[in-house]
Design an enzyme around this catalytic site. Structure first.
Site, mmCIF file in Angstrom:
data_model
loop_
_atom_site.group_PDB
_atom_site.id
_atom_site.type_symbol
_atom_site.label_atom_id
_atom_site.label_comp_id
_atom_site.label_asym_id
_atom_site.label_seq_id
_atom_site.Cartn_x
_atom_site.Cartn_y
_atom_site.Cartn_z
ATOM 1 N N ARG A 185 -27.350 -78.222 26.530
ATOM 2 C CA ARG A 185 -25.914 -77.955 26.679
ATOM 3 C C ARG A 185 -25.424 -77.095 25.524
ATOM 4 O O ARG A 185 -25.908 -77.201 24.400
ATOM 5 C CB ARG A 185 -25.112 -79.252 26.627
ATOM 6 C CG ARG A 185 -25.565 -80.290 27.581
ATOM 7 C CD ARG A 185 -24.486 -81.310 27.765
ATOM 8 N NE ARG A 185 -24.296 -82.157 26.599
ATOM 9 C CZ ARG A 185 -23.617 -83.287 26.660
ATOM 10 N NH1 ARG A 185 -23.044 -83.675 27.786
ATOM 11 N NH2 ARG A 185 -23.456 -84.050 25.588
ATOM 12 N N ASP A 261 -14.910 -91.413 24.098
ATOM 13 C CA ASP A 261 -16.108 -90.728 23.578
ATOM 14 C C ASP A 261 -16.467 -89.523 24.433
ATOM 15 O O ASP A 261 -17.328 -88.736 24.047
ATOM 16 C CB ASP A 261 -17.304 -91.693 23.495
ATOM 17 C CG ASP A 261 -17.546 -92.430 24.798
ATOM 18 O OD1 ASP A 261 -16.646 -93.160 25.241
ATOM 19 O OD2 ASP A 261 -18.625 -92.251 25.396
ATOM 20 N N ASN A 262 -15.830 -89.375 25.573
ATOM 21 C CA ASN A 262 -16.078 -88.200 26.409
ATOM 22 C C ASN A 262 -14.903 -87.224 26.369
ATOM 23 O O ASN A 262 -14.818 -86.317 27.191
ATOM 24 C CB ASN A 262 -16.354 -88.629 27.853
ATOM 25 C CG ASN A 262 -17.631 -89.443 27.975
ATOM 26 O OD1 ASN A 262 -18.510 -89.325 27.140
ATOM 27 N ND2 ASN A 262 -17.716 -90.270 28.991
HETATM 28 P P1 AMP Z 1 -22.312 -91.421 28.514
HETATM 29 O O1 AMP Z 1 -22.405 -92.273 29.719
HETATM 30 O O2 AMP Z 1 -23.170 -90.209 28.615
HETATM 31 O O3 AMP Z 1 -20.929 -91.087 28.105
HETATM 32 O O4 AMP Z 1 -22.985 -92.276 27.348
HETATM 33 C C1 AMP Z 1 -22.381 -93.401 26.749
HETATM 34 C C2 AMP Z 1 -23.267 -93.865 25.608
HETATM 35 O O5 AMP Z 1 -24.497 -94.385 26.100
HETATM 36 C C3 AMP Z 1 -23.630 -92.776 24.623
HETATM 37 O O6 AMP Z 1 -23.701 -93.352 23.343
HETATM 38 C C4 AMP Z 1 -24.991 -92.360 25.095
HETATM 39 O O7 AMP Z 1 -25.748 -91.739 24.091
HETATM 40 C C5 AMP Z 1 -25.601 -93.685 25.516
HETATM 41 N N1 AMP Z 1 -26.649 -93.513 26.511
HETATM 42 C C6 AMP Z 1 -26.501 -93.179 27.802
HETATM 43 N N2 AMP Z 1 -27.694 -93.094 28.427
HETATM 44 C C7 AMP Z 1 -28.641 -93.374 27.504
HETATM 45 C C8 AMP Z 1 -30.067 -93.438 27.512
HETATM 46 N N3 AMP Z 1 -30.783 -93.191 28.614
HETATM 47 N N4 AMP Z 1 -30.688 -93.765 26.361
HETATM 48 C C9 AMP Z 1 -30.000 -94.005 25.239
HETATM 49 N N5 AMP Z 1 -28.656 -93.955 25.159
HETATM 50 C C10 AMP Z 1 -27.975 -93.647 26.267
HETATM 51 MG MG MG Z 2 -20.590 -89.635 26.786
#
Ligand code: AMP
Ligand code: MG
Length: 503
Positions: A185, A261-262
């Protein structure tokens, strides 16, 4: 993924040098964790965005190099991979530590327009922030992010971009085994509201000041008009979020996980998870499987954005004013300006969609009545505006639009009012049609089309549907055949009711 991919560059080859200049990695150590990407078993490039690579000023890279670098297998010289620390409110609950659990910032480059851009791998293995996660990314969510972020960019919506999609040759264990991938990205910055919250929960005001100064200086967000620079920063972030969410609403985009966080400071769309687009217009539309309460449903996005901005403002309070009450008042005042900014941007955007060159006090009513009508008759949102654009030159030829309505009377009433409203506008009808065609997409990454493209890749290793859809959605304002993927609304049997993060 494909048996014919060339292999990655040989290990003895000199690593490529990219012109990195990594400012975030020079911030204090507590802002991130240094970390190396995992080496995937058998990486193969699925897609490389040469246009973006050129914009970034990257050297011309041969295929094997691309695969090596953007799988995490071979670090380019000058990269300083770091996982960024952040916290965040997820569905209203504060999680004090999230951070890049499956992403790594390789470094920053200054692009050909002088804009500093982050280059980040996602799906490249665990980091100190992985919290039990595997740090991997299945190919489905990576393809979705690629398609949707590039479509958003093509539609003029600020967003992170997709530079590369590389399959890893490994399988990722979710409910089933899925092919793994790394998506690269590119974003103007990955600083999130949650980055500020990370330091706020730790009472680290010094870090908040450093981060705020960093954001202001990196993006030149604040002018020099004597206002407290952190108040000015908040004001600018509020303005950008209002502009961003109004664009989402006007193209029918539902982010799906608007956690803090997004939510970026720079005002780009980031973290495409269970995102979706409206097919028929429905204000309460909610597709995300994890959003059982509908918090992040379509119509709620502006209110959530404002809520997120208030969380940012809270972290900035110590910087806004020495007097706490005065700081709170400032914060409420600035964040309180969100609804008016949002409504202004949304209406301005709607005027463009409706081909209105001037402003009239009744325009908001015209828009509201239209949306109510579209909702009542379950009219396809994207088809409606595209077909309406065509009538701008030939009002009598409205049958393609009319065909979208089950009850033509409601349509006729609204249409008459719109035509009357156009009388008050200057401007030629061909000019109007062209202007409408430039803002009303003919194709979007429709949920069922994205779903079909992902399924073909997952089940049969067939990337043709992905490539075709990507080609269509990156030319959104060009007419495509009615049945083209992304142009055609779903049949009842194809309708996607739920979307998943798939992480
Ligand atoms: P997101 O759903 O992408 O906004 O992620 C929320 C949090 O979960 C963030 O801290 C991500 O880095 C963590 N996270 C999501 N998927 C994974 C994964 N497969 N392994 C480790 N961390 C994850
Ligand atoms: Mg995120």
């Amino acid at each position: 993924m494909s048996a014919h991919e060339p292999s990655i560059a040989a290990p003895e080859q000199e690593p490529v040098r990219l012109r990195f200049d990594n400012t975030y990695a020079r911030l204090p150590e507590r802002f991130y964790a240094r970390c190396q990407p995992a080496s995937p078993a058998a990486p193969a490039t699925v897609r490389f965005n040469r246009g973006l690579a050129t914009e970034l000023g990257l050297p011309d890279l041969e295929r094997a190099r691309i695969t090596g670098i953007f799988s995490g297998w071979q670090l380019p010289q000058g990269a300083e991979p770091i996982a960024l620390a952040y916290a965040g409110h997820q569905f209203c609950n504060l999680v004090p530590q999230l951070g890049d659990g499956r992403a790594l910032l390789l470094g920053e480059v200054v692009d050909r327009n002088g804009v500093r851009r982050d280059i980040q791998l996602k799906g490249s293995g665990t980091t100190p922030f992985s919290r039990g996660g595997d740090g991997r990314c299945p190919i489905g969510p990576a393809m979705r992010e690629y398609l949707v972020s590039e479509a958003m960019h093509a539609m003029g919506v600020p967003t992170s971009r997709a530079l590369a999609l590389v399959s890893t040759g490994e399988s990722v264990q979710r409910e089933t085994h899925l092919p793994g991938a790394v998506i690269t990205r590119v974003a103007q910055s990955h600083v999130r509201v949650g980055t500020f919250e990370y330091f706020a929960v730790r009472g680290d005001v010094e870090a908040i000041r450093i981060l705020a100064d960093y954001v202001i200086d990196r993006h030149g967000l604040v002018g020099d008009d004597g206002e407290n620079r952190y108040v000015a920063l908040l004001r600018e972030v509020v303005r950008r979020q209002a502009a961003l969410v109004s664009l989402w609403m006007n193209i029918g985009f539902i982010h799906g996980v608007m956690n803090t966080d997004n939510t970026t400071l720079i005002g780009e769309t980031l973290d495409y998870g269970p995102c979706a687009f409206l097919d028929h217009y429905e204000a309460g539309a909610c597709f995300s499987f994890i959003d059982q309460g509908g918090r992040y449903r379509y119509e709620n996005q502006p209110a959530v954005a404002q809520w997120n901005l208030m969380r940012l403002a809270e972290t900035l309070l110590p910087l806004l004013d020495d007097d706490q009450d005065a700081a709170i008042e400032q914060a409420q005042d600035v964040v309180g300006s969100f609804p008016a900014l949002y409504e202004r941007d949304r209406l301005q955007g709607m005027r463009r969609k409706l081909g209105l060159f001037s402003e009239h006090p009744d325009d908001a009513v015209l828009v509201d009545e239209l949306l109510a009508l579209l909702e009542r008759q379950q009219v396809d949102y994207t088809c409606f505006f595209r077909r309406l654009s065509d009538t701008a030159v030939e009002p009598n030829l409205d049958s393609p639009v009319r065909a979208l309505f089950s009850d033509p009377d409601g349509w006729q009433q609204w249409y008459t009012r719109w035509l009357e409203r156009l009388q008050q506008d200057r401007g030629r009808s061909t000019e109007r049609m062209r202007a409408m065609h430039r803002v009303n997409p003919a194709v979007i990454p429709r949920n069922h089309a994205v779903h079909a493209a992902i399924r073909a890749a997952e089940r049969h290793g067939d990337l043709a549907p992905f490539r075709e859809l990507l080609s269509n959605v990156t030319q959104p304002f060009t007419d495509h055949p009615e049945n083209a993927p992304g142009a055609r609304p779903p049949r009842a049997s194809e309708r996607v009711l739920r979307t998943f993060c798939g992480t």
